[in-house]
Each structure stands twice: as structure tokens, then as C-alpha cells.
Write a protein that holds these residues in place. Sequence first.
Motif, PDB file in Angstrom:
ATOM      1  N   TRP A   1     -20.986  51.872   7.514  1.00 40.33           N
ATOM      2  CA  TRP A   1     -20.181  52.752   6.405  1.00 40.33           C
ATOM      3  C   TRP A   1     -20.199  52.183   5.184  1.00 40.33           C
ATOM      4  CZ3 TRP A   1     -21.201  56.832   8.989  1.00 40.33           C
ATOM      5  CH2 TRP A   1     -21.048  56.831  10.555  1.00 40.33           C
ATOM      6  N   HIS A   2     -20.673  50.734   5.094  1.00 37.48           N
ATOM      7  CA  HIS A   2     -20.503  50.149   3.757  1.00 37.48           C
ATOM      8  C   HIS A   2     -21.924  50.058   3.074  1.00 37.48           C
ATOM      9  CE1 HIS A   2     -16.183  49.443   4.627  1.00 37.48           C
ATOM     10  NE2 HIS A   2     -16.500  49.070   5.825  1.00 37.48           N
ATOM     11  N   ILE A   3     -22.885  50.353   3.601  1.00 32.55           N
ATOM     12  CA  ILE A   3     -24.021  49.849   2.911  1.00 32.55           C
ATOM     13  C   ILE A   3     -24.307  51.258   1.922  1.00 32.55           C
ATOM     14  CG2 ILE A   3     -26.755  50.114   3.369  1.00 32.55           C
ATOM     15  CD1 ILE A   3     -25.914  48.956   6.096  1.00 32.55           C
ATOM     16  N   ASP A   4     -24.841  50.675   0.671  1.00 33.52           N
ATOM     17  CA  ASP A   4     -25.255  51.569  -0.448  1.00 33.52           C
ATOM     18  C   ASP A   4     -26.504  52.346  -0.072  1.00 33.52           C
ATOM     19  OD1 ASP A   4     -25.556  52.960  -2.765  1.00 33.52           O
ATOM     20  OD2 ASP A   4     -25.296  51.007  -4.022  1.00 33.52           O
ATOM     21  N   PRO A   5     -26.077  53.494  -0.137  1.00 33.92           N
ATOM     22  CA  PRO A   5     -27.272  54.678   0.301  1.00 33.92           C
ATOM     23  C   PRO A   5     -28.425  54.307  -0.851  1.00 33.92           C
ATOM     24  CG  PRO A   5     -25.701  55.787  -0.258  1.00 33.92           C
ATOM     25  CD  PRO A   5     -24.886  54.702  -0.254  1.00 33.92           C
ATOM     26  N   HIS A   6     -27.961  53.967  -2.153  1.00 37.82           N
ATOM     27  CA  HIS A   6     -28.902  54.031  -3.147  1.00 37.82           C
ATOM     28  C   HIS A   6     -29.708  52.563  -3.161  1.00 37.82           C
ATOM     29  CE1 HIS A   6     -25.762  56.593  -4.567  1.00 37.82           C
ATOM     30  NE2 HIS A   6     -27.138  57.429  -4.609  1.00 37.82           N
ATOM     31  N   ASP A   7     -29.256  51.617  -2.236  1.00 38.17           N
ATOM     32  CA  ASP A   7     -29.817  50.377  -2.357  1.00 38.17           C
ATOM     33  C   ASP A   7     -30.967  50.307  -1.212  1.00 38.17           C
ATOM     34  OD1 ASP A   7     -30.166  47.660  -3.018  1.00 38.17           O
ATOM     35  OD2 ASP A   7     -28.037  46.861  -1.694  1.00 38.17           O
ATOM     36  N   ASP A   8     -31.370  49.059  -0.710  1.00 36.65           N
ATOM     37  CA  ASP A   8     -32.379  49.120   0.183  1.00 36.65           C
ATOM     38  C   ASP A   8     -31.828  49.342   1.354  1.00 36.65           C
ATOM     39  OD1 ASP A   8     -34.678  48.252   1.840  1.00 36.65           O
ATOM     40  OD2 ASP A   8     -34.284  46.082   1.610  1.00 36.65           O
ATOM     41  N   TRP A   9     -31.269  50.494   1.701  1.00 40.93           N
ATOM     42  CA  TRP A   9     -30.582  50.706   3.196  1.00 40.93           C
ATOM     43  C   TRP A   9     -30.974  50.771   4.326  1.00 40.93           C
ATOM     44  CZ3 TRP A   9     -31.790  55.057   5.869  1.00 40.93           C
ATOM     45  CH2 TRP A   9     -32.348  56.044   5.297  1.00 40.93           C
ATOM     46  N   GLU A  10     -32.550  51.254   4.387  1.00 43.04           N
ATOM     47  CA  GLU A  10     -33.257  51.134   5.685  1.00 43.04           C
ATOM     48  C   GLU A  10     -33.384  49.902   6.084  1.00 43.04           C
ATOM     49  OE1 GLU A  10     -36.327  54.386   6.294  1.00 43.04           O
ATOM     50  OE2 GLU A  10     -36.191  54.093   4.147  1.00 43.04           O
ATOM     51  N   SER A  11     -33.877  48.880   5.412  1.00 43.17           N
ATOM     52  CA  SER A  11     -33.781  47.730   6.238  1.00 43.17           C
ATOM     53  C   SER A  11     -32.721  46.926   6.464  1.00 43.17           C
ATOM     54  CB  SER A  11     -34.905  46.504   5.253  1.00 43.17           C
ATOM     55  OG  SER A  11     -34.162  46.362   4.007  1.00 43.17           O
ATOM     56  N   ARG A  12     -31.607  47.019   5.595  1.00 42.71           N
ATOM     57  CA  ARG A  12     -30.406  46.612   5.907  1.00 42.71           C
ATOM     58  C   ARG A  12     -29.665  46.940   7.095  1.00 42.71           C
ATOM     59  NH1 ARG A  12     -26.586  46.596   0.853  1.00 42.71           N
ATOM     60  NH2 ARG A  12     -25.600  45.042   2.211  1.00 42.71           N
ATOM     61  N   ALA A  13     -29.805  48.515   7.197  1.00 41.78           N
ATOM     62  CA  ALA A  13     -29.371  49.264   8.458  1.00 41.78           C
ATOM     63  C   ALA A  13     -30.018  48.698   9.557  1.00 41.78           C
ATOM     64  CB  ALA A  13     -29.138  50.733   8.047  1.00 41.78           C
ATOM     65  N   GLY A  14     -31.357  48.531   9.345  1.00 45.63           N
ATOM     66  CA  GLY A  14     -32.387  48.208  10.777  1.00 45.63           C
ATOM     67  C   GLY A  14     -31.847  47.094  11.368  1.00 45.63           C
ATOM     68  N   ARG A  15     -31.544  46.128  10.122  1.00 41.38           N
ATOM     69  CA  ARG A  15     -31.173  44.672  10.670  1.00 41.38           C
ATOM     70  C   ARG A  15     -29.866  44.632  11.482  1.00 41.38           C
ATOM     71  NH1 ARG A  15     -33.072  43.033   5.708  1.00 41.38           N
ATOM     72  NH2 ARG A  15     -31.037  42.857   4.942  1.00 41.38           N
ATOM     73  N   LEU A  16     -28.800  45.428  10.666  1.00 41.88           N
ATOM     74  CA  LEU A  16     -27.484  45.583  11.534  1.00 41.88           C
ATOM     75  C   LEU A  16     -27.714  46.221  12.927  1.00 41.88           C
ATOM     76  CD1 LEU A  16     -24.410  45.405  11.424  1.00 41.88           C
ATOM     77  CD2 LEU A  16     -24.522  47.516  10.334  1.00 41.88           C
TER      78      LEU A  16
END
Length: 196
Positions: free
Chosen positions: A162-177
Motif C-alpha cells: 500500500w506504500h508503493i507509488d503507482p507512478h514509480d516502477d511499481w511492477e518490479s517493486r511489487a513483484g519483488r515484495l
Amino acid sequence: MGQHKTPPLRSDAQRNRERILEVALAELTLASDAPLSLIAKKAGVGQGTFYRNFPNRESLVLEVYRYEVQQVSDAACQLLASREPDRALREWMDRLVRYAMAKAGLAEAIRKATSTLGSLAGVGPGPLTEAVGHLLRANEEAGTIRPGVTPDDFLLAIAGLWHIDPHDDWESRAGRLMDLVMDGLRVGAPGHPKHG
């Protein structure tokens, strides 16, 4: 088999409504003040049909959010029906990521539409908690995750989402998490080889 759902609305009316909600999700995520007339036009419905379904912006925004929660929740059963439990869980986590990013995009539209406090009551993550519970139980029974993980444990573990910025590189960050959480769930599973 399970095909014959009796929708509460006539199927063409149901399709119109779902098309409006899908277009609205995309448009409101891009711009919280997207004109309702643009949403109706892109969904291919007349103003009359649109306002019969959604008499005002608030009703549309809240229904878009509810619809998205329901879609994510329904995906859990669909995935479990067609995949191994651990694959279903991991794919569902990706679906949850898309929901989180849409929710972040919708946050401003929700804020604008619901000036009165408490308007979001009853739209909360109840169905999501149920979906998580369903996936965790299937995996525990299959021996693919450690026993005893509760939906609350899972939702706390992914809280960073819920803290990942949707305008940032969210796909790879969320995938790693999500990979990290999935790896953690597997440790201690009956069938898990203890890697050093």
C-alpha cells in the motif's frame, strides 16, 4: 456446471453496467475528475442508461471500488479451480498488486466524491480477507505453505504494497515484495526442502 448464474439484472443491462465500471476504473485512475459524460461515451452507453445506473459521481466511484474488490475476491476461486494452490496464490498476489495500484489511483476520486466521513464504510476489505483465507487453507491442505498462517498475518506481511507509488516502477517493486512474501510462506511447509 456453474455456468448458469442468474444475474440480478438482465444480461445486456449487466454487461452495460460492467462496461461502465471497467471504463470508469481506467479513467478515474488516470484523472480523478474525469467527466462522467466521457466515461459514458467510452463505455458506449447513452446518458440515460448511465444515469439510471449511477445517478451521481459518488455512486459511480464507490461502485467502481466495490466492483474491483469483488473482482479480486472472485479471482481467488477462479485461480484455485484451474491451478495448483501455490501457483494460484502467487498469481492472485499479482492480481492484488493491480488492485492496490488502482486503489491508489482511485484514492483521489474517492476523496473528492465522498466529502462526508464514513461513506466508505462497508466497502472495506472483508471479501479480500475471505479470499486470502480460502487460498491459504488450500495451500496449507496441500502442504505448500507453512501451517497456521492467518489472513491477518498475510495482509500484514504485504502491508508494504500500500506504500508503493503507482507512478514509480511499481511492477518490479511489487513483484519483488510478493516473491519475498511467497518465499517466506513456503519455509516450514511440509514439502519444503530446507535450503541453506
